[in-house]
Design an enzyme around this catalytic site. Structure first.
Site, PDB file in Angstrom:
ATOM      1  N   LYS A 138      33.322  50.529  29.812  1.00  0.00           N
ATOM      2  CA  LYS A 138      34.149  49.553  30.550  1.00  0.00           C
ATOM      3  C   LYS A 138      33.558  49.402  31.941  1.00  0.00           C
ATOM      4  O   LYS A 138      32.937  50.322  32.471  1.00  0.00           O
ATOM      5  CB  LYS A 138      35.591  50.052  30.666  1.00  0.00           C
ATOM      6  CG  LYS A 138      36.587  48.949  30.932  1.00  0.00           C
ATOM      7  CD  LYS A 138      36.873  48.136  29.681  1.00  0.00           C
ATOM      8  CE  LYS A 138      37.844  47.018  29.909  1.00  0.00           C
ATOM      9  NZ  LYS A 138      38.229  46.380  28.648  1.00  0.00           N
TER      10      LYS A 138
HETATM   11  P1  NAD Z   1      42.791  36.835  31.926  1.00  0.00           P
HETATM   12  O1  NAD Z   1      42.277  37.111  33.280  1.00  0.00           O
HETATM   13  O2  NAD Z   1      42.205  35.713  31.159  1.00  0.00           O
HETATM   14  O3  NAD Z   1      44.373  36.624  31.958  1.00  0.00           O
HETATM   15  C1  NAD Z   1      45.249  37.523  32.575  1.00  0.00           C
HETATM   16  C2  NAD Z   1      46.621  36.880  32.657  1.00  0.00           C
HETATM   17  O4  NAD Z   1      47.521  37.846  33.199  1.00  0.00           O
HETATM   18  C3  NAD Z   1      46.661  35.670  33.595  1.00  0.00           C
HETATM   19  O5  NAD Z   1      47.516  34.696  33.044  1.00  0.00           O
HETATM   20  C4  NAD Z   1      47.287  36.251  34.861  1.00  0.00           C
HETATM   21  O6  NAD Z   1      47.952  35.289  35.656  1.00  0.00           O
HETATM   22  C5  NAD Z   1      48.257  37.238  34.252  1.00  0.00           C
HETATM   23  N1  NAD Z   1      48.687  38.237  35.219  1.00  0.00           N
HETATM   24  C6  NAD Z   1      47.985  38.830  36.203  1.00  0.00           C
HETATM   25  N2  NAD Z   1      48.767  39.654  36.910  1.00  0.00           N
HETATM   26  C7  NAD Z   1      49.997  39.596  36.342  1.00  0.00           C
HETATM   27  C8  NAD Z   1      51.243  40.210  36.604  1.00  0.00           C
HETATM   28  N3  NAD Z   1      51.373  41.070  37.616  1.00  0.00           N
HETATM   29  N4  NAD Z   1      52.297  39.906  35.806  1.00  0.00           N
HETATM   30  C9  NAD Z   1      52.153  39.032  34.784  1.00  0.00           C
HETATM   31  N5  NAD Z   1      51.017  38.407  34.494  1.00  0.00           N
HETATM   32  C10 NAD Z   1      49.951  38.690  35.263  1.00  0.00           C
HETATM   33  O7  NAD Z   1      42.630  38.230  31.143  1.00  0.00           O
HETATM   34  P2  NAD Z   1      42.571  38.451  29.576  1.00  0.00           P
HETATM   35  O8  NAD Z   1      41.133  38.448  29.154  1.00  0.00           O
HETATM   36  O9  NAD Z   1      43.543  37.540  28.893  1.00  0.00           O
HETATM   37  O10 NAD Z   1      43.058  39.959  29.459  1.00  0.00           O
HETATM   38  C11 NAD Z   1      44.441  40.297  29.436  1.00  0.00           C
HETATM   39  C12 NAD Z   1      44.592  41.707  28.913  1.00  0.00           C
HETATM   40  O11 NAD Z   1      44.043  41.792  27.590  1.00  0.00           O
HETATM   41  C13 NAD Z   1      43.888  42.799  29.711  1.00  0.00           C
HETATM   42  O12 NAD Z   1      44.647  43.970  29.627  1.00  0.00           O
HETATM   43  C14 NAD Z   1      42.606  42.979  28.960  1.00  0.00           C
HETATM   44  O13 NAD Z   1      42.034  44.250  29.177  1.00  0.00           O
HETATM   45  C15 NAD Z   1      43.080  42.809  27.541  1.00  0.00           C
HETATM   46  N6  NAD Z   1      42.045  42.449  26.563  1.00  0.00           N
HETATM   47  C16 NAD Z   1      41.316  41.314  26.719  1.00  0.00           C
HETATM   48  C17 NAD Z   1      40.371  40.994  25.765  1.00  0.00           C
HETATM   49  C18 NAD Z   1      39.576  39.713  25.838  1.00  0.00           C
HETATM   50  O14 NAD Z   1      38.861  39.423  24.865  1.00  0.00           O
HETATM   51  N7  NAD Z   1      39.687  38.920  26.877  1.00  0.00           N
HETATM   52  C19 NAD Z   1      40.146  41.845  24.661  1.00  0.00           C
HETATM   53  C20 NAD Z   1      40.922  42.989  24.531  1.00  0.00           C
HETATM   54  C21 NAD Z   1      41.889  43.272  25.492  1.00  0.00           C
END
Ligand code: NAD
Length: 442
Positions: free
Chosen positions: A117
């Site tokens: 990571k």
């Molecule tokens: P992203 O940056 O695209 O989206 C994050 C979202 O969370 C945004 O809408 C943001 O406004 C919101 N957010 C931020 N702070 C917040 C808060 N305090 N309260 C509520 N909402 C809040 O990120 P992502 O890629 O969608 O990742 C989201 C989660 O999923 C993370 O935990 C990440 O590790 C996990 N994840 C992502 C992937 C991937 O393929 N992108 C894969 C596995 C896990």
């Protein structure tokens, strides 16, 4: 204090990310037969931790120093794989715990990767695109040979995108000319060797895992997502795609949120309308015909499925007693603390764990890596169906193993393991077995 820690300050839990991952690991490790102490110590620690500090020239000609981390937890199955997040609250401990999570996730869905990571401390909302590009290039160059198509392969995560991945690829490619460097990073734009279905993979995987789990008929009256009320925290790559995927299957998306707050409509939101409103206004808050709610209110809504898809530690000992959903589906990494796990389990609310539910992303990243090496590009249906099959297999493995515990394997009937523990048992067994087969060098 990180915002997610602040949100949980009412509880008396230890929210140190390393302590949380150790507690989760320990709960599973006691159920793995023959796991020797030396192996436990090896599996608990990261293989390597890189901390880099570097200066970047900002648009106003000032110079700012940035700190970033890249952690490799394990490479027993192959090169390490894991996203890079940009967030002001990133800590080394958080990145270490997320690298471990990637090891277990890859093992659970049988991918030939170990876990890694990355995290860079910055607030992307206050940086220009040019600044972000310079920061990303410098971070990539600092890592230099630590990354590589057969060494360590980043992907997008919180506040990083396919544009970030394109800059990482370009920087690495300039520094390592004369090779097919496309597999050095996944989640790239399609034109640069990205995979069809990668952007949608994590959100789609959330749906596939939920459908497969509900088909086991463990929760009365919840055997299909159609008609179910779903509340989603976070409306980014994972949350927005999951909202569309569940909506297409007939689920009612009653609430979504982002960092500015949440919106609610008991009759159901149209995810496409929410997406275009957010693209124009920068937030979901303010969409017509919706009630504005806080992120805390969203978590505690009356609904069937709660899908956290934002930050860690959102469901904790301080609010778990108020969760009204019948099933928690972890789109985000580490959204539920061990204290909350215990409370939810005692209340009969099942939690489908992150390493199972959001593994669709790394699965299609793996297909992108394969396509890059054989210079092919498969279509959306091919990658999505392959991913669906892998997620189904993993759900079946976890469910069947859980049932085996229910009918007798458990240490005590009143201490039945939850699905997170079972998923970890399977993953730890696989990594432990491969580690022993490989043996210690020299
Ligand atoms: P992203 O940056 O695209 O989206 C994050 C979202 O969370 C945004 O809408 C943001 O406004 C919101 N957010 C931020 N702070 C917040 C808060 N305090 N309260 C509520 N909402 C809040 O990120 P992502 O890629 O969608 O990742 C989201 C989660 O999923 C993370 O935990 C990440 O590790 C996990 N994840 C992502 C992937 C991937 O393929 N992108 C894969 C596995 C896990």
């Amino acid at each position: 204090m990180p915002s997610e820690t602040r949100q949980a300050e009412d509880s008396v839990e230890n929210l140190d990310p390393i302590a949380i991952s150790e507690e989760q690991f320990n709960r599973a490790a006691v159920l793995v037969k023959g796991l020797k102490r030396g192996l436990v110590e090896f599996l608990k620690k990261p293989k390597r931790v890189n901390i880099v500090n570097f200066p970047v020239e900002m648009d106003d000609d000032s110079v700012r120093s940035f700190t970033a981390y890249r952690v490799v937890h394990n490479r027993v199955f192959g090169p390490s794989k894991g996203g890079i997040r940009y967030h002001p609250d990133v800590t080394m401990e958080e990145v270490i715990s997320l690298a471990k999570l990637m090891t277990w996730k890859c093992a659970l869905v049988n991918l030939p990767f170990g876990g890694a990571k990355g995290g860079l401390i910055c607030d992307t909302k206050s940086l220009s695109e040019r600044e972000l590009r310079r920061i990303t290039r410098r971070f990539t160059s600092e890592l230099f040979d630590e990354l590589g198509p057969h060494q360590d392969i980043p992907a997008p995560d919180l506040y990083t995108s396919e544009q970030t991945m394109a800059w990482i690829f370009d920087t690495y490619d300039v520094l390592h000319p004369g090779f097919n460097n496309r597999p050095v990073v996944t989640g790239k734009p399609i034109e640069m060797g990205g995979s069809y279905g990668r952007y949608e993979a994590t959100g789609n995987g959330c749906l596939f895992a939920t459908q497969r789990f509900l088909s086991k008929a463990l929760i009365p009256e919840l055997e299909d997502v159609s008609g179910l009320r779903v509340a989603i925290q976070g409306f980014g790559d994972v949350g927005a795609v999951a909202a569309n995927a569940f909506h297409r299957q007939g689920a009612k998306i009653v609430a979504v949120s982002d960092s500015q707050g949440g919106i609610f409509n008991a009759a159901g939101l149209d995810p496409a309308a929410v997406e275009s409103f957010k693209a124009e206004q920068g937030s979901v808050v303010g969409l017509a015909d919706t009630t504005t709610i806080t992120n805390q209110e969203l978590l505690e809504l009356e609904c069937d499925i709660l899908l956290p898809a934002a930050l860690g530690n959102q469901i904790h000992a301080g609010n778990a007693a108020n969760i009204k959903a019948r099933l928690v589906v972890e789109g985000a990494n580490n959204p539920t603390t061990p204290g909350a796990d215990r409370i939810l389990q005692a209340r009969g609310i099942h939690v489908l764990p992150d390493i199972l539910v959001n593994a669709g992303g790394v699965t299609v990243s793996y297909y992108e890596w394969v396509q890059n090496q054989i210079n092919q590009q498969w279509d959306y249906a091919t990658t999505t169906e392959k991913m669906r099959a892998k997620i189904h297999t993993a759900v079946d493995a976890v469910f069947n193993r859980w049932q085996a515990f229910v009918v007798g394997e458990a240490p005590a009937q009143n201490h039945l393991p939850d699905f997170r523990t079972i998923a970890l048992v399977i993953a730890i067994e696989r990594v432990a077995h491969a580690t022993l087969m490989r043996g210690i060098w020299p």
